[in-house]
Write a protein that holds these residues in place. Sequence first.
Motif: not given
Length: 315
Positions: A144, A146, A169, A187-188, A190
Amino acid sequence: MSDWPFLFDFARKHSPGRLALATLVAREGSSYRQPGARMLIGEDGSFCGSLSGGCLEEGIANTARGVLAEGKPRRIVIDTRPHFGCPGKLHIFIEEIAHALPARIEASLRERKGIAIVTGPAGTRIDTQAGADELLEKVVPPPRLVGVGWTPDLDPVLGFAAALGWECHRVLRDERMIVETPVVAGESIRSLAAPDFTAHFRPDPATAILVMTHHLATDLAFLREILPAGYGYVGLLGSRRRRETLLAELGSLGLLEDPSVTDRFHAPVGLDLGGHHPSTIALAIVAEIQAVLAGASAGFLRERIGTIHPQPQPV
């Protein structure tokens, strides 16, 4: 890394049609892929995944169509020496599977939980115990990544990571930036304040954090939360001087007393691959993360003594 993260989309696109699963359960001699490699094949012969370097897949897909037509699993042995020059034999098990199997595996990985799968003469099942003639695969969550940043140089980094099947992310500083930020496939995006970071992205050894805010105070705010948390990799874009400035600040806060904290910290980030274009830098960064998370040396394979891959246990 397991093949499963690459197979989920194929399974969804072919639902509710029938699916065949081809698994490399054993090998003799040399092979491009290792036991545990998998393919999914649809009724029309389309497939996803690979069990070789690309020279055997169409034939395996044709055999899988026969398995679906007959309703019986089949184990085949392919000698790669006569036609392809590879000194080995591949033992491949082909079976029909229900869509519930990849769906359950995907659900577990989305929760970042590992799952054990056994493939044997009776088929593939979720289990932690395997017999002498069965292959046990421990499927772990994919890496993962980020990325903490809001400039375009993060785009190729996430693009490379997404192509590898990683969970991607991007963290922005302001919710208003979300609608203005192009989304890399998979991807996300936020907005998170630094103190909320670890609660949202719970630390685990397969998670890499890349700080690319280009703002010293913001870098410091996120590193205060991220460095001591126990992620598998923490990278910082910037010069050695920038690194030393931030480490001095973090040290004054008592955050560097555990030597493992700085062992996980990579700055300047990336391998020395040459080149200065954002895409080249992105490749160097993702290559370093892959090496660190895999526990690899990132050296030249031609200089490695012994086999490239560990020898699998016979099935």
